[in-house]
Design a protein around this motif. Structure first.
Motif, PDB file in Angstrom:
ATOM      1  N   THR A   1       0.866  -1.186   0.000  1.00 25.74           N
ATOM      2  CA  THR A   1       0.000   0.000   0.000  1.00 25.74           C
ATOM      3  C   THR A   1       0.902   1.237   0.000  1.00 25.74           C
ATOM      4  O   THR A   1       2.097   1.136   0.289  1.00 25.74           O
ATOM      5  CB  THR A   1      -0.921   0.080   1.239  1.00 25.74           C
ATOM      6  OG1 THR A   1      -0.118   0.231   2.410  1.00 25.74           O
ATOM      7  CG2 THR A   1      -1.796  -1.161   1.361  1.00 25.74           C
ATOM      8  N   ILE A   2       0.314   2.379  -0.265  1.00 22.18           N
ATOM      9  CA  ILE A   2       1.117   3.601  -0.419  1.00 22.18           C
ATOM     10  C   ILE A   2       1.304   4.353   0.912  1.00 22.18           C
ATOM     11  O   ILE A   2       2.003   5.351   0.972  1.00 22.18           O
ATOM     12  CB  ILE A   2       0.463   4.535  -1.461  1.00 22.18           C
ATOM     13  CG1 ILE A   2       1.480   5.551  -1.998  1.00 22.18           C
ATOM     14  CG2 ILE A   2      -0.765   5.243  -0.884  1.00 22.18           C
ATOM     15  CD1 ILE A   2       1.021   6.313  -3.210  1.00 22.18           C
ATOM     16  N   TYR A   3       0.674   3.843   1.984  1.00 19.64           N
ATOM     17  CA  TYR A   3       0.659   4.619   3.229  1.00 19.64           C
ATOM     18  C   TYR A   3       2.057   4.979   3.748  1.00 19.64           C
ATOM     19  O   TYR A   3       2.291   6.101   4.194  1.00 19.64           O
ATOM     20  CB  TYR A   3      -0.113   3.870   4.310  1.00 19.64           C
ATOM     21  CG  TYR A   3      -1.559   3.649   3.959  1.00 19.64           C
ATOM     22  CD1 TYR A   3      -2.483   4.685   4.058  1.00 19.64           C
ATOM     23  CD2 TYR A   3      -2.004   2.414   3.502  1.00 19.64           C
ATOM     24  CE1 TYR A   3      -3.807   4.502   3.714  1.00 19.64           C
ATOM     25  CE2 TYR A   3      -3.333   2.206   3.161  1.00 19.64           C
ATOM     26  CZ  TYR A   3      -4.228   3.257   3.268  1.00 19.64           C
ATOM     27  OH  TYR A   3      -5.543   3.064   2.924  1.00 19.64           O
ATOM     28  N   ALA A   4       2.981   4.018   3.710  1.00 18.70           N
ATOM     29  CA  ALA A   4       4.320   4.279   4.257  1.00 18.70           C
ATOM     30  C   ALA A   4       5.020   5.396   3.490  1.00 18.70           C
ATOM     31  O   ALA A   4       5.590   6.316   4.090  1.00 18.70           O
ATOM     32  CB  ALA A   4       5.163   3.003   4.220  1.00 18.70           C
ATOM     33  N   LEU A   5       4.966   5.315   2.162  1.00 23.89           N
ATOM     34  CA  LEU A   5       5.620   6.330   1.328  1.00 23.89           C
ATOM     35  C   LEU A   5       4.992   7.701   1.551  1.00 23.89           C
ATOM     36  O   LEU A   5       5.687   8.702   1.751  1.00 23.89           O
ATOM     37  CB  LEU A   5       5.509   5.937  -0.155  1.00 23.89           C
ATOM     38  CG  LEU A   5       5.958   7.000  -1.166  1.00 23.89           C
ATOM     39  CD1 LEU A   5       7.433   7.329  -1.011  1.00 23.89           C
ATOM     40  CD2 LEU A   5       5.684   6.535  -2.592  1.00 23.89           C
ATOM     41  N   GLU A   6       3.652   7.748   1.558  1.00 27.93           N
ATOM     42  CA  GLU A   6       3.015   9.062   1.707  1.00 27.93           C
ATOM     43  C   GLU A   6       3.150   9.593   3.137  1.00 27.93           C
ATOM     44  O   GLU A   6       3.109  10.794   3.353  1.00 27.93           O
ATOM     45  CB  GLU A   6       1.553   9.017   1.229  1.00 27.93           C
ATOM     46  CG  GLU A   6       1.486   8.914  -0.313  1.00 27.93           C
ATOM     47  CD  GLU A   6       0.119   9.157  -0.924  1.00 27.93           C
ATOM     48  OE1 GLU A   6       0.071   9.577  -2.090  1.00 27.93           O
ATOM     49  OE2 GLU A   6      -0.916   8.922  -0.263  1.00 27.93           O
ATOM     50  N   SER A   7       3.347   8.702   4.101  1.00 28.36           N
ATOM     51  CA  SER A   7       3.632   9.154   5.466  1.00 28.36           C
ATOM     52  C   SER A   7       4.985   9.851   5.510  1.00 28.36           C
ATOM     53  O   SER A   7       5.137  10.925   6.106  1.00 28.36           O
ATOM     54  CB  SER A   7       3.636   7.973   6.433  1.00 28.36           C
ATOM     55  OG  SER A   7       4.145   8.374   7.686  1.00 28.36           O
TER      56      SER A   7
ATOM     57  N   GLU B   1       6.449  11.338   3.171  1.00 30.04           N
ATOM     58  CA  GLU B   1       6.341  12.640   2.503  1.00 30.04           C
ATOM     59  C   GLU B   1       5.807  13.707   3.459  1.00 30.04           C
ATOM     60  O   GLU B   1       6.256  14.850   3.456  1.00 30.04           O
ATOM     61  CB  GLU B   1       5.447  12.526   1.254  1.00 30.04           C
ATOM     62  CG  GLU B   1       6.154  11.748   0.137  1.00 30.04           C
ATOM     63  CD  GLU B   1       5.349  11.649  -1.163  1.00 30.04           C
ATOM     64  OE1 GLU B   1       4.167  12.035  -1.174  1.00 30.04           O
ATOM     65  OE2 GLU B   1       5.919  11.170  -2.162  1.00 30.04           O
ATOM     66  N   VAL B   2       4.863  13.313   4.320  1.00 28.34           N
ATOM     67  CA  VAL B   2       4.342  14.259   5.310  1.00 28.34           C
ATOM     68  C   VAL B   2       5.446  14.642   6.299  1.00 28.34           C
ATOM     69  O   VAL B   2       5.621  15.812   6.645  1.00 28.34           O
ATOM     70  CB  VAL B   2       3.138  13.679   6.087  1.00 28.34           C
ATOM     71  CG1 VAL B   2       2.635  14.690   7.112  1.00 28.34           C
ATOM     72  CG2 VAL B   2       2.007  13.307   5.150  1.00 28.34           C
TER      73      VAL B   2
ATOM     74  N   ILE C   1       7.934  17.129   4.688  1.00 29.51           N
ATOM     75  CA  ILE C   1       7.352  18.477   4.568  1.00 29.51           C
ATOM     76  C   ILE C   1       7.196  19.094   5.956  1.00 29.51           C
ATOM     77  O   ILE C   1       7.525  20.258   6.188  1.00 29.51           O
ATOM     78  CB  ILE C   1       5.968  18.419   3.870  1.00 29.51           C
ATOM     79  CG1 ILE C   1       6.101  17.903   2.431  1.00 29.51           C
ATOM     80  CG2 ILE C   1       5.288  19.788   3.909  1.00 29.51           C
ATOM     81  CD1 ILE C   1       6.745  18.860   1.457  1.00 29.51           C
ATOM     82  N   GLY C   2       6.710  18.268   6.895  1.00 36.52           N
ATOM     83  CA  GLY C   2       6.454  18.764   8.253  1.00 36.52           C
ATOM     84  C   GLY C   2       7.715  19.236   8.948  1.00 36.52           C
ATOM     85  O   GLY C   2       7.665  20.107   9.820  1.00 36.52           O
ATOM     86  N   ALA C   3       8.868  18.673   8.562  1.00 39.69           N
ATOM     87  CA  ALA C   3      10.132  19.032   9.218  1.00 39.69           C
ATOM     88  C   ALA C   3      10.443  20.518   9.056  1.00 39.69           C
ATOM     89  O   ALA C   3      11.130  21.111   9.883  1.00 39.69           O
ATOM     90  CB  ALA C   3      11.269  18.190   8.643  1.00 39.69           C
ATOM     91  N   ALA C   4       9.912  21.120   7.988  1.00 42.89           N
ATOM     92  CA  ALA C   4      10.180  22.538   7.739  1.00 42.89           C
ATOM     93  C   ALA C   4       9.434  23.451   8.710  1.00 42.89           C
ATOM     94  O   ALA C   4       9.722  24.635   8.786  1.00 42.89           O
ATOM     95  CB  ALA C   4       9.793  22.886   6.304  1.00 42.89           C
TER      96      ALA C   4
ATOM     97  N   PHE D   1      12.180   3.355  -1.414  1.00 35.28           N
ATOM     98  CA  PHE D   1      12.329   4.687  -0.818  1.00 35.28           C
ATOM     99  C   PHE D   1      13.009   4.647   0.544  1.00 35.28           C
ATOM    100  O   PHE D   1      13.168   5.682   1.191  1.00 35.28           O
ATOM    101  CB  PHE D   1      10.972   5.403  -0.726  1.00 35.28           C
ATOM    102  CG  PHE D   1       9.936   4.677   0.103  1.00 35.28           C
ATOM    103  CD1 PHE D   1       9.075   3.774  -0.494  1.00 35.28           C
ATOM    104  CD2 PHE D   1       9.842   4.896   1.468  1.00 35.28           C
ATOM    105  CE1 PHE D   1       8.128   3.092   0.251  1.00 35.28           C
ATOM    106  CE2 PHE D   1       8.897   4.224   2.219  1.00 35.28           C
ATOM    107  CZ  PHE D   1       8.037   3.313   1.613  1.00 35.28           C
ATOM    108  N   SER D   2      13.453   3.449   0.976  1.00 33.15           N
ATOM    109  CA  SER D   2      14.012   3.348   2.322  1.00 33.15           C
ATOM    110  C   SER D   2      15.278   4.190   2.551  1.00 33.15           C
ATOM    111  O   SER D   2      15.505   4.626   3.685  1.00 33.15           O
ATOM    112  CB  SER D   2      14.254   1.885   2.701  1.00 33.15           C
ATOM    113  OG  SER D   2      15.226   1.294   1.875  1.00 33.15           O
ATOM    114  N   PRO D   3      16.116   4.451   1.516  1.00 35.28           N
ATOM    115  CA  PRO D   3      17.278   5.314   1.786  1.00 35.28           C
ATOM    116  C   PRO D   3      16.885   6.691   2.331  1.00 35.28           C
ATOM    117  O   PRO D   3      17.670   7.337   3.027  1.00 35.28           O
ATOM    118  CB  PRO D   3      17.952   5.448   0.418  1.00 35.28           C
ATOM    119  CG  PRO D   3      17.568   4.200  -0.307  1.00 35.28           C
ATOM    120  CD  PRO D   3      16.152   3.920   0.139  1.00 35.28           C
TER     121      PRO D   3
END
Lengths: 130, 133
Positions: free
Chosen positions: B16-22, B24-25, B28-31, B62-64
């Motif tokens: 599922t895409i949840y891990a990748l899209e998490s 991404e949040v 972005i949130g780190a900023a 995407f694990s790196p």
């Protein structure tokens, strides 16, 4: 209280979109403020005006648009999630060389920062999804 | 005033895409300069397993990207002990995630902390915003 809502599942497939709608409506009726509703993952499919459910079923997309108009709600579709799933407004369609847009009235497309900001600005951020 | 954000990762990295899209949040949130923590539990612990090979799946590994989290000041990464053990994994199977501690002469430190389910419950209790993916 100031709420924000995260909808992370698509309409019809998953009840999350219905529960989020019912919660939002109930919160507004009780006099609470809805700061923002953010749609992520397949949740962005809540914002395509091409949705055409059978006539005897609820129209989840129109329902959001009507609620947004009545209460000036901020309905935001995540741009990255929307691009993956083929949801575009006129600007996005043009920018990505697509021949049509499909965003429903009352929705706008923006970045994930809008979700973080909703978490910062609201008393509660409530997730509807798995 | 900054808020405490916890991102809870419960699902396997692929399927599922949840891990990748998490992720991404989180990036972005780190900023936003908030107090950020990540928790990995249930099948979510597989997200941090090293040596992921996705060529046959035809999807991007995407694990790196997790290794970059330290550079974004995301260095509180909690892995639930029970979930890890139930899947036959140990800390040695996970990506070595580190950060440089600016309060300790930029010493390199481990970001991952093994915690029990009970400890994780306390961590969750202390948050302002919990986002579960």
């Amino acid at each position: 209280m100031k709420f924000s809502i995260l909808v992370s599942e698509g309409p019809y497939t998953h009840e999350a979109a219905d529960t989020a709608y019912n919660f939002t409506k109930a919160a507004l009726e009780k006099g609470h403020e809805i700061y923002r509703i953010f749609f992520y993952h397949d949740g962005v499919n809540n914002g395509t005006r091409l949705t055409t459910p059978p006539q005897d079923d609820r129209n989840i997309v129109n329902r959001w648009s009507e609620l947004a108009q009545a209460h000036e709600l901020d309905l935001v579709l995540c741009v990255a999630a929307a691009q993956r799933r083929g949801i575009a407004d006129a600007d996005e369609a043009k920018r990505n060389g697509k021949d049509a847009d499909n965003i429903a009235p009352g929705f706008r497309i923006s970045g994930l920062g809008q979700l973080i900001e909703a978490g910062i600005e609201s008393d509660r951020l409530i997730t509807f999804g798995d | 005033m900054s808020k405490r954000f916890l991102y809870v990762n419960r699902k396997a990295p692929y399927g599922t895409i949840y891990a990748l899209e998490s992720l991404e949040v989180v990036l972005i949130g780190a900023a936003f300069e908030q107090d950020v923590s990540l928790a990995f539990l249930d099948d979510g612990v597989f997200q941090l397993v090293k040596g992921q090979q996705t060529d046959e799946l035809g999807v991007k590994n995407f694990s790196p990207t997790y290794k970059a989290l330290g550079d974004y000041d995301v260095n509180k990464i909690y892995v639930e002990k029970e979930s890890l053990e139930a899947r036959g994994l140990s800390l040695d199977d996970l990506l070595p995630l580190t950060y440089e501690d600016e309060d300790d002469d930029w010493a390199e430190k481990d970001s991952i902390k093994l915690v029990s389910a009970a400890e994780l419950a306390e961590i969750m209790e202390a948050q302002d915003v919990v986002l579960s993916f």
